[in-house]
Motif scaffolding. Structure first.
Motif, PDB file in Angstrom:
ATOM      1  N   UNK A 102      64.122  90.984  25.999  1.00 61.04           N
ATOM      2  CA  UNK A 102      63.471  91.087  26.798  1.00 61.04           C
ATOM      3  C   UNK A 102      61.751  91.969  26.491  1.00 61.04           C
ATOM      4  N   UNK A 103      61.788  92.095  25.501  1.00 66.15           N
ATOM      5  CA  UNK A 103      60.478  92.303  24.903  1.00 66.15           C
ATOM      6  C   UNK A 103      59.075  91.721  25.689  1.00 66.15           C
ATOM      7  N   UNK A 104      59.684  90.251  24.691  1.00 66.71           N
ATOM      8  CA  UNK A 104      59.012  89.088  25.187  1.00 66.71           C
ATOM      9  C   UNK A 104      58.827  88.724  26.422  1.00 66.71           C
ATOM     10  N   UNK A 113      50.950  93.208  21.415  1.00 72.32           N
ATOM     11  CA  UNK A 113      52.747  94.452  20.838  1.00 72.32           C
ATOM     12  C   UNK A 113      51.464  95.553  20.698  1.00 72.32           C
ATOM     13  N   UNK A 114      50.065  95.492  20.382  1.00 68.84           N
ATOM     14  CA  UNK A 114      49.216  96.193  19.475  1.00 68.84           C
ATOM     15  C   UNK A 114      50.260  97.344  18.605  1.00 68.84           C
ATOM     16  N   UNK A 115      51.027  95.615  17.236  1.00 63.36           N
ATOM     17  CA  UNK A 115      51.107  96.235  16.638  1.00 63.36           C
ATOM     18  C   UNK A 115      50.817  95.981  14.554  1.00 63.36           C
ATOM     19  N   UNK A 116      51.417  96.339  14.247  1.00 67.49           N
ATOM     20  CA  UNK A 116      50.870  96.079  12.824  1.00 67.49           C
ATOM     21  C   UNK A 116      51.123  95.560  11.693  1.00 67.49           C
ATOM     22  N   UNK A 117      52.508  96.333  11.227  1.00 69.52           N
ATOM     23  CA  UNK A 117      53.682  95.478  10.818  1.00 69.52           C
ATOM     24  C   UNK A 117      54.972  95.137  10.904  1.00 69.52           C
ATOM     25  N   UNK A 174      60.636  98.933  15.509  1.00 67.88           N
ATOM     26  CA  UNK A 174      60.600  99.756  16.114  1.00 67.88           C
ATOM     27  C   UNK A 174      60.190  99.952  17.502  1.00 67.88           C
ATOM     28  N   UNK A 175      59.234  98.909  18.002  1.00 66.74           N
ATOM     29  CA  UNK A 175      59.505  98.345  19.778  1.00 66.74           C
ATOM     30  C   UNK A 175      60.508  98.178  19.734  1.00 66.74           C
ATOM     31  N   UNK A 176      60.559  96.930  19.630  1.00 67.45           N
ATOM     32  CA  UNK A 176      61.763  95.896  19.743  1.00 67.45           C
ATOM     33  C   UNK A 176      63.462  96.901  20.182  1.00 67.45           C
ATOM     34  N   UNK A 177      63.553  97.967  18.938  1.00 70.10           N
ATOM     35  CA  UNK A 177      64.700  99.123  18.853  1.00 70.10           C
ATOM     36  C   UNK A 177      64.149 100.144  20.121  1.00 70.10           C
ATOM     37  N   UNK A 178      63.511 100.156  20.489  1.00 70.10           N
ATOM     38  CA  UNK A 178      62.853 101.084  20.795  1.00 70.10           C
ATOM     39  C   UNK A 178      62.979 101.335  22.186  1.00 70.10           C
ATOM     40  N   UNK A 179      62.812  99.737  22.579  1.00 69.73           N
ATOM     41  CA  UNK A 179      62.782  99.821  24.009  1.00 69.73           C
ATOM     42  C   UNK A 179      63.928  99.949  25.266  1.00 69.73           C
ATOM     43  N   UNK A 195      73.193  96.136  24.087  1.00 67.79           N
ATOM     44  CA  UNK A 195      72.306  94.741  23.421  1.00 67.79           C
ATOM     45  C   UNK A 195      71.701  94.359  22.339  1.00 67.79           C
ATOM     46  N   UNK A 196      72.110  93.247  21.961  1.00 69.06           N
ATOM     47  CA  UNK A 196      71.960  92.805  20.143  1.00 69.06           C
ATOM     48  C   UNK A 196      70.286  93.122  20.120  1.00 69.06           C
ATOM     49  N   UNK A 197      69.707  93.064  19.160  1.00 68.98           N
ATOM     50  CA  UNK A 197      68.323  92.740  18.832  1.00 68.98           C
ATOM     51  C   UNK A 197      67.883  91.483  19.408  1.00 68.98           C
TER      52      UNK A 197
END
Length: 482
Positions: A416-418, A465-469, A475-480, A408-410
């Motif tokens: 999907x993450x959203x 998403x509990x991310x800070x940058x 990284x979270x999106x690509x790791x999903x 899948x593309x980014x």
């Protein structure tokens, strides 16, 4: 629906309140006073009015074409304030010459023609100044500002009917100066010179500009023929009733475009292409059924022309922003197409208004030919597919990054993450663009959002998403996928 409509209305109200829109508004108000009221010819005749119109449009068309074809490349680097100052000065001088002279003697006629030509040259400079101001602005914002400017500036037409001739002429002198003042301040404080990676190469940009120019000329000829024929056929062309129709059609046309911006599910202006065709067809149909004295065909023709002009500004701005052509070429040739088409349509209308006992079959054949021309342009020249390319859906803007067919593309991963974190529609749009490398400034332009709205969405995304940058988000999106 309310989750999208209400924020859009708020963003719309905040985004159109700027000096650039004020500059457009005052310039458009001058156009209404000059060509739809006796402000420039307080003591002239109807023939003087047509002479003023013809000379001004000729100078406008030639000037825009000359600069659009690259004969004035030095103007591309001219500041917005200087360009608008030159235009305003020429318009003011031309307005004074035209209003203080007449055509009774050869010398006075020469001065009147010189003033008319100056207003055309000055108008070209102000058109280009506005093009420079809008060259990197997303189409929805352009359409919103231009629509509001049309709605407010059109009120100058009926207002002139209540003013003394000298007062209307005074406003015609003041409005270009106010336009210059607003654009100068916008250029000094707000002009965005950041570079945007083009979505269209030179060949694609030239092809789109060629299609747009053909469509612009065709629609201008057809709609100008209708509105000028119906306008000149009235016994009092510059009457309060006629001026009221001009204002009402501008308000109605502007509201149509604003309604599309507010209620369109994917914030796409592509749908606005259809109302132009429908309104023009309605004007043609009523033109054959009703006599020249009826204002209904005139109203439809003028409303279609307003929608068409707003759409053209949005198209040219997006081609300039996302294409690979100089902004002066895009706006010069595009606006020259409108002026040239209007001039041809006005000349053709003379045949209808000067011919006695014109057969009804001729009217039917002419309006039928106009309708077929517009349908042909809509179907084979500047199609809905072309408009969709110019105005991509804001749920999936821009170009996709290259990726292997197997994964899948980014953008798909971000969506999907959203969905997993149950983000709202607008937050999803922001995250999709942000994860693809869009800056906050460009997200504002693409999604027609204010700076505060974009920042608010990003803060909520980070918290959900509990991310800070930004890197943690990517990284979270690509790791999903894993």
């Amino acid at each position: 629906m309310h989750e999208v409509v209400i924020p859009r209305i708020c963003e719309l109200a905040s985004s159109v309140s700027n000096r650039r829109m004020a500059g457009f508004l005052f310039f458009r108000a001058w156009i209404y006073l000059a060509f739809f009221s006796p402000a420039l010819i307080p003591h002239g005749t109807q023939s003087d009015f047509f002479l003023l119109n013809d000379c001004s449009r000729l100078a406008l068309t030639v000037s825009l074409l000359v600069f659009g074809l690259g004969f004035g490349k030095t103007l591309e680097k001219t500041s917005l304030g200087s360009l608008s100052a030159a235009g305003a000065a020429a318009i003011v001088l031309g307005t004074l010459l035209a209003s203080l002279t007449n055509t009774t003697t050869t010398a006075l006629r020469a001065a009147f023609v010189a003033g008319s030509l100056l207003t055309g040259v000055g108008s070209a400079a102000l058109f280009l100044a506005l093009g420079k101001a809008y060259k990197k602005t997303a189409a929805p914002r352009v359409a919103a500002e231009v629509s509001v400017a049309f709605i407010l500036s059109s009120l100058a037409t009926p207002l002139a009917c209540f003013l003394a001739a000298e007062a209307a002429t005074f406003l015609a002198v003041v409005f270009p100066i106010l336009s210059w003042a607003a654009l100068r301040r916008y250029g000094n404080e707000e002009e965005d010179e950041t570079e945007i990676t083009p979505d269209f190469d030179i060949r694609q940009s030239n092809r789109l500009l060629a299609k747009i120019t053909i469509a612009v000329v065709s629609f201008s000829v057809a709609l100008s023929l209708l509105r000028t024929t119906l306008n000149t056929a009235h016994s009092e062309m510059l009457s309060l009733q006629s001026s009221g129709i001009v204002a009402f059609s501008a308000v109605f046309g502007g509201l149509i475009v604003l309604g599309i911006l507010v209620f369109s599910k994917k914030l796409s202006l592509a749908f606005s292409y259809k109302p132009v065709l429908w309104l023009a067809a309605a004007g043609c149909f009523l033109f054959t059924l009703l006599d020249f004295g009826s204002f209904l065909p005139y109203f439809f023709a003028r409303t279609g022309y307003v929608c068409f002009t707003i759409l053209t500004w949005a198209v040219l701005a997006d081609i300039s922003r996302r294409g690979s052509l100089p902004w002066m070429k895009v706006f010069g040739i595009g606006q020259a197409g409108i002026a040239f088409g209007s001039q041809i349509g006005s000349k053709l209308s003379i045949y209808f208004t000067t011919t006695d006992n014109l057969p009804s079959e001729t009217l039917v054949a002419t309006t039928g030919a106009i309708t077929l021309l517009l349908v042909f342009v809509y179907t084979f020249v500047l199609t809905e597919l072309d408009i969709s390319r110019i105005f991509p859906s804001k749920t999936a803007p821009g170009k996709e990054p290259d990726s292997a067919p197997s994964g899948p593309t980014r953008k798909e991963l971000a969506q999907a993450v959203a969905s997993f974190y149950k983000l709202g529609d607008r937050a999803t749009e922001v995250m999709v663009l942000y994860s693809q490398g869009y800056t906050r400034k460009r997200i504002e332009q693409e999604l027609f959002m204010s700076e505060g709205t974009v920042n608010s969405h990003l803060r909520n995304i980070y918290a959900s998403l509990d991310v800070h940058s930004k890197q943690e988000l990517i990284d979270l999106i690509e790791g999903y996928n894993e």
